[in-house]
Structures are given as structure tokens and as C-alpha cells.
Design a protein around this motif. Sequence first.
Motif, short mmCIF file in Angstrom:
data_model
loop_
_atom_site.label_atom_id
_atom_site.label_comp_id
_atom_site.label_asym_id
_atom_site.label_seq_id
_atom_site.Cartn_x
_atom_site.Cartn_y
_atom_site.Cartn_z
N MET A 268 0.84 -1.20 0.00
CA MET A 268 0.00 0.00 0.00
C MET A 268 0.88 1.25 0.00
SD MET A 268 -2.83 1.17 2.81
CE MET A 268 -3.50 -0.48 2.86
N ALA A 269 0.65 2.15 -0.92
CA ALA A 269 1.45 3.37 -1.02
C ALA A 269 1.05 4.35 0.07
CB ALA A 269 1.25 4.01 -2.39
N ILE A 270 1.99 5.25 0.40
CA ILE A 270 1.72 6.25 1.42
C ILE A 270 0.49 7.07 1.08
CG2 ILE A 270 2.62 8.41 2.41
CD1 ILE A 270 5.39 7.18 2.30
N ASN A 271 0.35 7.38 -0.21
CA ASN A 271 -0.73 8.28 -0.62
C ASN A 271 -1.99 7.52 -1.07
OD1 ASN A 271 0.33 7.25 -2.95
ND2 ASN A 271 0.73 9.22 -3.93
N ASP A 272 -2.14 6.27 -0.65
CA ASP A 272 -3.34 5.50 -0.97
C ASP A 272 -4.45 5.93 -0.01
OD1 ASP A 272 -5.23 3.73 -1.78
OD2 ASP A 272 -4.00 1.93 -1.47
N LEU A 273 -5.37 6.75 -0.50
CA LEU A 273 -6.36 7.38 0.37
C LEU A 273 -7.57 6.51 0.66
CD1 LEU A 273 -6.38 10.97 -1.20
CD2 LEU A 273 -5.23 10.23 0.88
N GLU A 274 -7.90 5.58 -0.22
CA GLU A 274 -9.16 4.85 -0.06
C GLU A 274 -9.22 4.01 1.22
OE1 GLU A 274 -12.97 4.08 -0.52
OE2 GLU A 274 -11.78 5.56 -1.60
N PRO A 275 -8.18 3.29 1.61
CA PRO A 275 -8.27 2.55 2.88
C PRO A 275 -8.48 3.47 4.09
CG PRO A 275 -6.44 1.74 1.55
CD PRO A 275 -6.93 2.99 0.89
N ILE A 276 -7.92 4.66 4.05
CA ILE A 276 -8.09 5.61 5.14
C ILE A 276 -9.53 6.10 5.18
CG2 ILE A 276 -7.25 7.75 6.17
CD1 ILE A 276 -4.72 7.42 4.43
N ARG A 277 -10.06 6.42 4.02
CA ARG A 277 -11.45 6.90 3.96
C ARG A 277 -12.43 5.81 4.36
NH1 ARG A 277 -10.35 10.12 -1.75
NH2 ARG A 277 -9.49 12.02 -0.79
N GLN A 278 -12.16 4.59 3.97
CA GLN A 278 -13.02 3.48 4.39
C GLN A 278 -12.98 3.29 5.90
OE1 GLN A 278 -11.82 0.01 2.22
NE2 GLN A 278 -12.59 0.76 0.24
N ALA A 279 -11.80 3.39 6.47
CA ALA A 279 -11.68 3.25 7.93
C ALA A 279 -12.44 4.36 8.64
CB ALA A 279 -10.21 3.27 8.32
N ARG A 280 -12.37 5.57 8.11
CA ARG A 280 -13.09 6.69 8.71
C ARG A 280 -14.60 6.48 8.63
NH1 ARG A 280 -12.16 12.41 6.92
NH2 ARG A 280 -13.46 12.64 8.77
N ARG A 281 -15.07 6.00 7.48
CA ARG A 281 -16.51 5.77 7.32
C ARG A 281 -17.00 4.69 8.28
NH1 ARG A 281 -15.45 6.62 1.67
NH2 ARG A 281 -15.11 4.38 1.36
N ARG A 282 -16.26 3.60 8.37
CA ARG A 282 -16.67 2.51 9.26
C ARG A 282 -16.70 2.96 10.72
NH1 ARG A 282 -13.37 -0.70 5.82
NH2 ARG A 282 -11.65 -0.53 7.31
N LEU A 283 -15.70 3.73 11.13
CA LEU A 283 -15.66 4.20 12.51
C LEU A 283 -16.82 5.12 12.80
CD1 LEU A 283 -14.10 4.22 15.18
CD2 LEU A 283 -12.80 6.18 14.31
N SER A 284 -17.13 6.00 11.86
CA SER A 284 -18.22 6.94 12.07
C SER A 284 -19.58 6.24 12.09
CB SER A 284 -18.20 8.00 10.97
OG SER A 284 -19.30 8.88 11.08
#
Length: 251
Positions: A1-17
Motif C-alpha cells: 500500500m502506497a503512502i498516498n493511498d487514500l481509499e483505505p483511510i477513507r473506508q476506515a473513517r466511514r466505518r468508525l463513524s
Amino acid sequence: MAINDLEPIRQARRRLSQDGPEWTRGPERDFATVTLPERDCDLLRDLLITERAGTVIEVGLAYGSSALAIGEALAAGAEQSGGTPRHVVIDPFQRDAYHDVGWNLMIRAGLDRIAELIRQPSSEALPRLLAEGVVADAAFVDGSHRFHEVFVDLYYLRKIVKPGGLIVLDDDWAPSIRTAVRYFEYNLGWTVLPEAFAGGSRVAEGVTTGEEMTRNSGAVAGNPRCRAIRLPAERFEPAFDDFRQFMAENL
């Protein structure tokens, strides 16, 4: 996973919210009370992207909502600039009080590539970072809410965050936090950015701080939960006799 791979971060944020964390301390609304609400996280992310922050220090991790937002901002900035971001998270209670829920969430989102967790009190970690010569573009403070500990955090962050950089504080409704910040406003030229969290959550909304906490704290209904502050463009030390009162009655 690249440093700038945003989708896993956004998915984690959505699931947490949407679903909350996989474990909470209890009582039932602990997560809703402790965590930074999603819209404040979005504002924090956008602010850091606008600032082109590459190194951010965060005091307090808990369930990880703000850390994920900061991570998204840093990853987005790396995507634009090609630089290597750094996220320093300080939380001595992450394992014992939160079962590493926030840190594990960051790992699953791939943010451990740019983030490090310091499991020490901020009063110990921040002086060490200063001694190591760490320079940050911004900081997010959501640690102890005791006046003397907030003051110590801000004292060291003033030396670590670059001139003209940003410090953002959660729970600005608390008199202990507002009083600590007011010293630096009055005496060291810190400037509040009132529009930064104008669209964010506010004290009276219940889940932000909890009704009982709000009622007993002296908080003013309608105060924004977060406050962003700009440090002066140049560091300076005021004369000892050039002191302005900053106590709570002046808030």
C-alpha cells in the motif's frame, strides 16, 4: 500500500463513524462522548491540507477518529507534493485504557507507514521531540484537560511547531483549556482562526461533551468544540514585566 493511498483511510473513517469502534470502555455513549465528531474531523483534515502540513504532532489518540483525519490530510498532501509525511501520536493510555483500538485502526488503514505512537505522557514525549530537533507544521491537542498539563503541552508545542504554524485544540469549551490558551494569546501573539471550525460541532449538542459534563464545567453553550490557532511568524520571548493577565474571569 502506497503512502498516498487514500481509499483505505477513507473506508476506515466511514466505518468508525457509522459503526463505531470494535471495542469501547463503556458506558454506552463513551465513544460518542470521547471521539471527535466526523464533521470536525473533516474540517481538521481540510485545514491541514490547506496548510500543506507535512509533519503533525497529535496529543491523545483514544479511538482514532482525529488520527485518521490527520492521516488522510498527510496522505493527500503526499499525493500532491510527493513528499514523505510524518505523524507523531502521543498517548500513554492507548494500550491500557483503549486496548489499542485507535492504533490498530491506523495500522489497518496503512497509516503506520507514516505514523509513530509514543506511549509516554506528553510532558515527557514533547521535551524529547524538542531535544531531537523535530519541527512540525501543525499540532492537534486532545490530551489531558487539566490546566497545568494543557499549559505544558502548549509550552513545548510552541517550540516544536514552526513559526506561523497551527495548533488545533479539541474541547475548547472547557475553561481549563481556554484559560491555558488565553495566556499564549495575550502574551505570545497567538491568533485564533474563528472561521476554521465555524461549521463544526458545538457544546450544546449533547453528544459532543455529554450533558452532565457541560452542565458542571462552566462551559458556555454554543461554543465551538475545536479551536485553531496561528502561531506568530517569528518566535520571540516577552520581557518578564510585560505580562498580561489571562485568568478565567477574562474569558
